[in-house]
Structures are given as C-alpha cells and as structure tokens.
Scaffold this active site. Structure first.
Site, short mmCIF file in Angstrom:
data_model
loop_
_atom_site.label_atom_id
_atom_site.label_comp_id
_atom_site.label_asym_id
_atom_site.label_seq_id
_atom_site.Cartn_x
_atom_site.Cartn_y
_atom_site.Cartn_z
N ASP A 168 0.84 -1.21 0.00
CA ASP A 168 0.00 0.00 0.00
C ASP A 168 0.87 1.25 0.00
OD1 ASP A 168 -2.46 1.27 -0.15
OD2 ASP A 168 -2.70 1.41 2.02
N LEU A 169 1.86 1.26 -0.86
CA LEU A 169 2.76 2.42 -0.95
C LEU A 169 2.07 3.55 -1.70
CD1 LEU A 169 5.76 3.18 -0.25
CD2 LEU A 169 6.24 2.75 -2.67
#
Length: 251
Positions: free
Chosen positions: A57-58
């Site tokens: 979830d960058l």
C-alpha cells in the site's frame, strides 16, 4: 498494549505534494531527496530486513516526513512477508489502494516485490507532476500513467512536470535529471512485472547519472477490471478508483 510511533513533524507527503500552497516548499532537490529515501526504504524491506516484506500500500499518504523532510515509509497493516528465497507472497484477497496497484495484483492476486515497484513508479510520477493519479479519473487521459506515457512518447516529457518546482527555485531545477526520473518512473510501471527493475537497480539509477537505462515499455494503465461482459485477456478494459481495500483474514 500501547503502540508507540516516532513523532514526525511534517505529517505525510500528500499534505505537501497535492496542496497548491505547500507544494512550493518542495523544489526539485527536495523531491529527489525524498524519492531517493523512499527507494532506499523499499530496498531495505525487500532485501535487507530480517523479515523481508512487500508493503502492498505504498502511496504519498503513507510516506511520513520528519522535521528535516526525511521520508519514512509507514502503515504496514497490509504488508506481507515473503520467503527469503522467493520474490512472491501468496494472497487470498486483494488489499491496497486502487491507482497504485499493479495490474497482475489487482486482477490475479499475484503479489510480489514488483507490485511495490509499480506503486513506487506511480508515486515517482506523482512527485514529478504534482498530480494525483486519481485526478485523471473520468477524463480523456484516464490516468496519470497514460498522460505521462503519451508525453514521453511524443518527446514532451517536461510538459507534465509540476511548474511549481521551477518557479519556487529555478537554481535547483535540472531538466535532464527530471527526465531521467520520469524514465525511471515509467520503467517501474511497465505492464509486465518481469520488465520492471528490482529496487536495487532503481536506487542505482536514481543515484548515478552514468547508469544505463532501458527504454520503458507500455505502462499498466489499469488496476481494476470492468466485468460487464466476458472478454479475452487482450480485450480487457479497465477503470481506476481511489479506495483502500483491507484484507480481513489474518496473515
């Protein structure tokens, strides 16, 4: 139980990058420094950490900035561990944020370090353009990746650059360096995971002007399948939303 975090005075990257006033504080030199820091952080997670992991979830809101604007990757609630002798992790559901997910992960739940590389590429292009990927939804461009790719192919890469960078500090704005970073971003978001460079190569390309780079291939424009009618793989159409999906089952 108490969870203790380091206090980071400058909150998250998106508070600066997508704010018309605060974005002026991010000249090219600072954006490049932040980009390099994020790349080194991902390299640590993928290669050097005792518990090697895929973040999944960058995005700018998960990049926190300390008082010196040094980036810290945050929010590991969706991170997945993987074996030291492999680059993939098995998943039974998709978790992350549409717009930053690689196509193979969003569609086929194939999660690997190259999924994080794709997210990093989107983040790099957002850093350079000052635009959210979601800003392009429901427009003719369809996505930031499509917009950048079209300009790159036409030899007009600098037209997508955030004008605030040059206006705020012309002395730090280096066009050739910016173009090199656009190329790195496009290499990271290539449609085929096998074509994307590992983070070790990305760090090297970001820190060395002499490192040779391949020409990028077509980006993975899409992250969500339109299932209104059955289609072959090559005929798939795609849409993008800006939603965080959480995996409920334990890892």
């Amino acid at each position: 139980m108490i969870l203790v975090f380091e206090f980071l005075e400058n909150f998250s990257l998106d508070n600066y990058l997508f704010d018309k006033t605060k974005s002026a504080l991010l000249n090219w030199e600072k954006r490049l420094r932040i980009t390099n820091g994020i790349a080194r952080g991902l390299l640590y997670l993928h290669q050097d950490s005792r518990c090697r992991m895929i973040h999944r979830d960058l995005k700018p809101s998960n990049i926190l900035l300390d008082k010196d604007m040094i980036p810290k990757i945050a929010d590991f609630g969706m991170a997945t561990l993987f074996e030291s002798d492999g680059a993939e992790a098995s998943n039974t559901s998709v978790a992350g944020t549409y717009g930053y997910m690689s196509p193979e992960y969003a569609i086929d739940m194939i999660c690997s370090v190259k999924s994080d590389v794709f997210s990093f590429g989107v983040l790099v292009l957002e850093m350079i353009s000052g635009k959210k990927n979601s800003d392009f939804f429901h427009t003719d461009e369809e996505s930031l990746l499509n917009y950048v790719w079209r300009n790159w192919k036409e030899g007009k890469g600098l037209e997508m650059v955030d004008p605030v960078m040059e206006e705020a500090s012309p002395s730090t704005f280096r066009p050739q360096e910016v173009l090199r970073c656009i190329q790195i971003g496009l290499l990271c978001v290539q449609e085929c995971a096998e074509d994307r460079p590992p983070m070790a190569n990305v760090v090297l390309m970001l820190t060395s002007d002499t490192t040779e780079m391949d020409q990028p291939r077509r980006p993975g424009f899409c992250v969500s399948r339109n299932r209104s009618s059955p289609k072959t793989r090559n005929e798939d159409t795609w849409t993008v939303t800006h939603v965080t999906l959480s995996a409920i089952e334990t890892r």
